[in-house]
Motif scaffolding. Structure first.
Motif, PDB file in Angstrom:
ATOM      1  N   LEU A  63     -10.562 -14.212  28.895  1.00  0.00           N
ATOM      2  CA  LEU A  63     -11.150 -14.778  30.106  1.00  0.00           C
ATOM      3  C   LEU A  63     -10.176 -14.606  31.258  1.00  0.00           C
ATOM      4  N   ALA A  64     -10.717 -14.376  32.451  1.00  0.00           N
ATOM      5  CA  ALA A  64      -9.872 -14.208  33.637  1.00  0.00           C
ATOM      6  C   ALA A  64     -10.590 -14.776  34.857  1.00  0.00           C
ATOM      7  N   ALA A  65      -9.814 -15.302  35.770  1.00  0.00           N
ATOM      8  CA  ALA A  65     -10.384 -15.807  37.019  1.00  0.00           C
ATOM      9  C   ALA A  65     -10.856 -14.630  37.864  1.00  0.00           C
ATOM     10  N   ALA A  66     -12.059 -14.752  38.395  1.00  0.00           N
ATOM     11  CA  ALA A  66     -12.593 -13.780  39.349  1.00  0.00           C
ATOM     12  C   ALA A  66     -12.764 -14.524  40.674  1.00  0.00           C
ATOM     13  N   SER A  67     -13.244 -13.854  41.687  1.00  0.00           N
ATOM     14  CA  SER A  67     -13.304 -14.481  43.009  1.00  0.00           C
ATOM     15  C   SER A  67     -14.125 -15.766  43.026  1.00  0.00           C
ATOM     16  N   ASN A  68     -15.340 -15.748  42.512  1.00  0.00           N
ATOM     17  CA  ASN A  68     -16.195 -16.933  42.537  1.00  0.00           C
ATOM     18  C   ASN A  68     -16.753 -17.286  41.170  1.00  0.00           C
ATOM     19  N   ALA A  69     -16.135 -16.762  40.117  1.00  0.00           N
ATOM     20  CA  ALA A  69     -16.663 -16.971  38.774  1.00  0.00           C
ATOM     21  C   ALA A  69     -15.550 -16.766  37.757  1.00  0.00           C
ATOM     22  N   LEU A  70     -15.820 -17.167  36.548  1.00  0.00           N
ATOM     23  CA  LEU A  70     -14.920 -16.838  35.448  1.00  0.00           C
ATOM     24  C   LEU A  70     -15.421 -15.528  34.849  1.00  0.00           C
ATOM     25  N   LEU A  71     -14.511 -14.606  34.628  1.00  0.00           N
ATOM     26  CA  LEU A  71     -14.852 -13.309  34.049  1.00  0.00           C
ATOM     27  C   LEU A  71     -14.630 -13.349  32.545  1.00  0.00           C
ATOM     28  N   LEU A  72     -15.677 -13.074  31.797  1.00  0.00           N
ATOM     29  CA  LEU A  72     -15.566 -12.879  30.362  1.00  0.00           C
ATOM     30  C   LEU A  72     -15.227 -11.398  30.201  1.00  0.00           C
ATOM     31  N   ASP A  73     -13.945 -11.127  30.044  1.00  0.00           N
ATOM     32  CA  ASP A  73     -13.438  -9.752  30.088  1.00  0.00           C
ATOM     33  C   ASP A  73     -13.620  -9.011  28.773  1.00  0.00           C
ATOM     34  N   ASN A  74     -13.579  -9.711  27.667  1.00  0.00           N
ATOM     35  CA  ASN A  74     -13.750  -9.059  26.372  1.00  0.00           C
ATOM     36  C   ASN A  74     -14.081 -10.107  25.322  1.00  0.00           C
ATOM     37  N   LEU A  75     -14.955  -9.741  24.415  1.00  0.00           N
ATOM     38  CA  LEU A  75     -15.309 -10.587  23.274  1.00  0.00           C
ATOM     39  C   LEU A  75     -15.537  -9.662  22.098  1.00  0.00           C
ATOM     40  N   ALA A  76     -14.840  -9.936  21.000  1.00  0.00           N
ATOM     41  CA  ALA A  76     -15.021  -9.126  19.794  1.00  0.00           C
ATOM     42  C   ALA A  76     -14.905 -10.026  18.577  1.00  0.00           C
ATOM     43  N   VAL A  77     -15.745  -9.756  17.591  1.00  0.00           N
ATOM     44  CA  VAL A  77     -15.738 -10.480  16.327  1.00  0.00           C
ATOM     45  C   VAL A  77     -15.519  -9.468  15.216  1.00  0.00           C
ATOM     46  N   ASP A  78     -14.707  -9.840  14.257  1.00  0.00           N
ATOM     47  CA  ASP A  78     -14.477  -9.004  13.086  1.00  0.00           C
ATOM     48  C   ASP A  78     -15.835  -8.662  12.477  1.00  0.00           C
ATOM     49  N   PRO A  79     -16.171  -7.390  12.330  1.00  0.00           N
ATOM     50  CA  PRO A  79     -17.479  -7.025  11.764  1.00  0.00           C
ATOM     51  C   PRO A  79     -17.750  -7.670  10.406  1.00  0.00           C
ATOM     52  N   ASN A  80     -16.702  -7.942   9.631  1.00  0.00           N
ATOM     53  CA  ASN A  80     -16.898  -8.599   8.331  1.00  0.00           C
ATOM     54  C   ASN A  80     -17.297 -10.060   8.484  1.00  0.00           C
ATOM     55  N   ALA A  81     -17.148 -10.617   9.681  1.00  0.00           N
ATOM     56  CA  ALA A  81     -17.494 -12.020   9.923  1.00  0.00           C
ATOM     57  C   ALA A  81     -18.707 -12.149  10.839  1.00  0.00           C
ATOM     58  N   GLN A  97     -15.292 -23.206  29.333  1.00  0.00           N
ATOM     59  CA  GLN A  97     -14.062 -22.974  30.089  1.00  0.00           C
ATOM     60  C   GLN A  97     -14.382 -22.762  31.571  1.00  0.00           C
ATOM     61  N   ALA A  98     -15.461 -22.049  31.847  1.00  0.00           N
ATOM     62  CA  ALA A  98     -15.864 -21.815  33.234  1.00  0.00           C
ATOM     63  C   ALA A  98     -16.199 -23.142  33.914  1.00  0.00           C
ATOM     64  N   VAL A  99     -16.994 -23.968  33.245  1.00  0.00           N
ATOM     65  CA  VAL A  99     -17.367 -25.274  33.802  1.00  0.00           C
ATOM     66  C   VAL A  99     -16.119 -26.135  34.006  1.00  0.00           C
ATOM     67  N   ASP A 100     -15.257 -26.181  32.995  1.00  0.00           N
ATOM     68  CA  ASP A 100     -14.041 -26.989  33.081  1.00  0.00           C
ATOM     69  C   ASP A 100     -13.111 -26.523  34.202  1.00  0.00           C
ATOM     70  N   SER A 101     -13.203 -25.247  34.554  1.00  0.00           N
ATOM     71  CA  SER A 101     -12.369 -24.694  35.621  1.00  0.00           C
ATOM     72  C   SER A 101     -13.029 -24.798  36.994  1.00  0.00           C
ATOM     73  N   GLY A 102     -14.224 -25.395  37.043  1.00  0.00           N
ATOM     74  CA  GLY A 102     -14.900 -25.626  38.309  1.00  0.00           C
ATOM     75  C   GLY A 102     -15.794 -24.499  38.781  1.00  0.00           C
ATOM     76  N   TYR A 103     -16.073 -23.533  37.914  1.00  0.00           N
ATOM     77  CA  TYR A 103     -16.958 -22.430  38.291  1.00  0.00           C
ATOM     78  C   TYR A 103     -18.413 -22.809  38.020  1.00  0.00           C
ATOM     79  N   SER A 104     -19.294 -22.311  38.860  1.00  0.00           N
ATOM     80  CA  SER A 104     -20.722 -22.557  38.638  1.00  0.00           C
ATOM     81  C   SER A 104     -21.399 -21.369  37.967  1.00  0.00           C
ATOM     82  N   ASN A 105     -20.644 -20.293  37.758  1.00  0.00           N
ATOM     83  CA  ASN A 105     -21.206 -19.172  37.013  1.00  0.00           C
ATOM     84  C   ASN A 105     -20.106 -18.404  36.289  1.00  0.00           C
ATOM     85  N   ILE A 106     -20.558 -17.599  35.347  1.00  0.00           N
ATOM     86  CA  ILE A 106     -19.668 -16.760  34.557  1.00  0.00           C
ATOM     87  C   ILE A 106     -20.209 -15.342  34.643  1.00  0.00           C
TER      88      ILE A 106
END
Length: 146
Positions: A63-81, A97-106
């Protein structure tokens, strides 16, 4: 349990990313962006969390801060799971995390060839905002109001 990643998690993160994204190489014509990241650096800079299931890292989210939103930069799950709800848990974590950081969108982006991911995000309430080419990759940007 979702927790901040440490340097000890980097090997597991790299393995999960390589295995999760490898099926897309042929479809895209090259390695997807997440396969080219320096995860030692990303973990050191913060914003990387892992899903720890009984002492095994089975998912990663960046996750990373963007100008007006939280950026979900990468999400990966082990294929076996996959199919155990870990992707959903990581998505819910990101949105909280976005809500807790005060963002209204992700926001997030994915390669336009990753149609399965686009369908998952759409079902979770994300809408396409625009398409563009970045670093030679054709990306679809999506956003969700929280």
């Amino acid at each position: 349990m979702i927790r901040p990643a440490t340097a000890h998690d980097v090997t597991a993160i790299e393995l999960i990313v390589q295995v999760a994204y490898a099926p897309y190489i042929e479809r895209i014509g090259r390695k997807p962006g997440p396969m080219l990241e320096d995860y030692h650096q990303r973990v050191a800079c913060g914003g990387v969390h892992v899903l720890d299931n009984g002492g095994r890292v089975q998912g990663v989210i960046i996750l990373a801060a963007a100008s007006n939103a939280l950026l979900l930069d990468n999400l990966a799950v082990d294929p076996n799971a996959q199919g155990l709800g870990f992707g959903r848990q990581l998505m819910e974590f990101a949105e909280q995390q976005a809500v807790d950081s005060g963002y209204s969108n992700i926001v997030l982006y994915t390669n336009e060839a990753m149609t399965e991911n686009i369908a998952i995000y759409t079902r979770r309430g994300y809408v396409k905002t625009h398409h563009c080419v970045e670093n030679g990759l054709r990306r679809v940007y999506m956003s969700k109001q929280l």
